[in-house]
Motif scaffolding. Structure first.
Motif, short mmCIF file in Angstrom:
data_model
loop_
_atom_site.label_atom_id
_atom_site.label_comp_id
_atom_site.label_asym_id
_atom_site.label_seq_id
_atom_site.Cartn_x
_atom_site.Cartn_y
_atom_site.Cartn_z
N ILE A 1 14.39 10.81 7.43
CA ILE A 1 12.96 10.51 7.50
C ILE A 1 12.35 11.03 8.81
O ILE A 1 11.30 11.67 8.80
CB ILE A 1 12.73 8.99 7.37
CG1 ILE A 1 13.09 8.54 5.95
CG2 ILE A 1 11.29 8.62 7.71
CD1 ILE A 1 13.13 7.04 5.77
N LEU A 2 13.01 10.77 9.92
CA LEU A 2 12.45 11.16 11.21
C LEU A 2 12.23 12.67 11.35
O LEU A 2 11.31 13.10 12.02
CB LEU A 2 13.34 10.68 12.36
CG LEU A 2 13.32 9.19 12.63
CD1 LEU A 2 14.30 8.86 13.75
CD2 LEU A 2 11.93 8.71 13.00
N PHE A 3 13.08 13.46 10.71
CA PHE A 3 12.97 14.90 10.85
C PHE A 3 12.29 15.58 9.67
O PHE A 3 12.24 16.80 9.60
CB PHE A 3 14.36 15.50 11.12
CG PHE A 3 14.89 15.08 12.46
CD1 PHE A 3 14.35 15.61 13.63
CD2 PHE A 3 15.87 14.11 12.56
CE1 PHE A 3 14.82 15.20 14.87
CE2 PHE A 3 16.34 13.70 13.80
CZ PHE A 3 15.81 14.24 14.96
N ASP A 4 11.71 14.79 8.77
CA ASP A 4 10.93 15.35 7.67
C ASP A 4 9.54 15.66 8.20
O ASP A 4 8.84 14.76 8.67
CB ASP A 4 10.85 14.34 6.53
CG ASP A 4 10.09 14.86 5.31
OD1 ASP A 4 9.21 15.72 5.47
OD2 ASP A 4 10.39 14.38 4.21
N PRO A 5 9.10 16.92 8.17
CA PRO A 5 7.80 17.27 8.74
C PRO A 5 6.61 16.64 8.01
O PRO A 5 5.50 16.63 8.54
CB PRO A 5 7.76 18.80 8.64
CG PRO A 5 8.72 19.13 7.54
CD PRO A 5 9.78 18.06 7.58
N ASN A 6 6.82 16.10 6.84
CA ASN A 6 5.72 15.49 6.08
C ASN A 6 5.64 13.99 6.24
O ASN A 6 4.87 13.35 5.53
CB ASN A 6 5.87 15.84 4.60
CG ASN A 6 5.77 17.34 4.38
OD1 ASN A 6 4.87 17.99 4.88
ND2 ASN A 6 6.71 17.89 3.64
N VAL A 7 6.43 13.42 7.14
CA VAL A 7 6.49 11.97 7.32
C VAL A 7 5.86 11.58 8.65
O VAL A 7 6.07 12.25 9.66
CB VAL A 7 7.95 11.47 7.25
CG1 VAL A 7 8.05 10.01 7.64
CG2 VAL A 7 8.52 11.69 5.85
N LYS A 8 5.09 10.50 8.61
CA LYS A 8 4.54 9.92 9.84
C LYS A 8 5.28 8.62 10.09
O LYS A 8 5.52 7.85 9.17
CB LYS A 8 3.04 9.65 9.69
CG LYS A 8 2.24 10.91 9.53
CD LYS A 8 0.80 10.62 9.35
CE LYS A 8 0.06 11.93 9.13
NZ LYS A 8 -1.34 11.73 8.84
N ASP B 1 0.81 -1.22 0.00
CA ASP B 1 0.00 0.00 0.00
C ASP B 1 0.84 1.27 0.00
O ASP B 1 0.32 2.37 0.13
CB ASP B 1 -0.93 0.02 1.21
CG ASP B 1 -2.10 -0.94 1.07
OD1 ASP B 1 -2.39 -1.38 -0.06
OD2 ASP B 1 -2.73 -1.25 2.10
N GLY B 2 2.17 1.11 -0.13
CA GLY B 2 3.03 2.28 -0.22
C GLY B 2 3.80 2.61 1.04
O GLY B 2 4.55 3.58 1.07
N GLY B 3 3.62 1.81 2.08
CA GLY B 3 4.36 2.04 3.33
C GLY B 3 5.81 1.65 3.17
O GLY B 3 6.19 0.91 2.27
N ARG B 4 6.61 2.16 4.06
CA ARG B 4 8.04 1.88 4.03
C ARG B 4 8.42 1.28 5.38
O ARG B 4 8.13 1.86 6.44
CB ARG B 4 8.78 3.20 3.81
CG ARG B 4 10.21 3.04 3.43
CD ARG B 4 10.75 4.37 2.96
NE ARG B 4 12.15 4.23 2.57
CZ ARG B 4 12.92 5.25 2.27
NH1 ARG B 4 12.44 6.48 2.28
NH2 ARG B 4 14.17 5.05 1.94
N VAL B 5 9.09 0.13 5.37
CA VAL B 5 9.51 -0.56 6.59
C VAL B 5 11.03 -0.52 6.63
O VAL B 5 11.70 -1.01 5.72
CB VAL B 5 9.01 -2.02 6.62
CG1 VAL B 5 9.52 -2.74 7.86
CG2 VAL B 5 7.49 -2.07 6.56
N ILE B 6 11.55 0.06 7.69
CA ILE B 6 13.00 0.20 7.86
C ILE B 6 13.39 -0.51 9.15
O ILE B 6 12.87 -0.19 10.23
CB ILE B 6 13.41 1.68 7.91
CG1 ILE B 6 12.95 2.39 6.64
CG2 ILE B 6 14.91 1.82 8.12
CD1 ILE B 6 13.05 3.88 6.69
N ALA B 7 14.30 -1.46 9.04
CA ALA B 7 14.75 -2.22 10.21
C ALA B 7 15.90 -1.47 10.89
O ALA B 7 16.75 -0.88 10.24
CB ALA B 7 15.23 -3.60 9.77
N CYS B 8 15.89 -1.53 12.19
CA CYS B 8 16.98 -0.95 12.97
C CYS B 8 18.23 -1.82 12.77
O CYS B 8 18.21 -3.02 13.05
CB CYS B 8 16.58 -0.92 14.45
SG CYS B 8 17.93 -0.48 15.56
#
Length: 65
Positions: A54-61, A18-25
């Motif tokens: 990504i974490l500091f992009d104001p348009n990202v949840k 559905d367009g989500g992004r999964v990033i592993a630590c």
């Protein structure tokens, strides 16, 4: 299994589809003895540049657990 009866892997696959992004630590993966070859298709290994951007992009949840 999740409350919906789906596995975590199936839930992540649907999220990615559905367009989500999964990033592993990366640190967590290393501690668990995992490499990108162990991830389901579409999961990315994190790194500081990727994650901080990504974490500091104001348009990202973000979602974590």
């Amino acid at each position: 299994m999740t409350e919906s009866g789906h596995s975590i892997q199936d839930t992540m696959r649907a999220f990615i589809k559905d367009g989500g992004r999964v990033i592993a630590c990366a640190a967590c993966a290393q501690a668990g003895g995992l490499t990108p070859a162990d991830f389901i298709e579409g999961v990315e290994m994190g790194n500081p540049d990727l994650v901080l951007g990504i974490l500091f992009d104001p348009n990202v949840k973000t979602l974590t657990w």
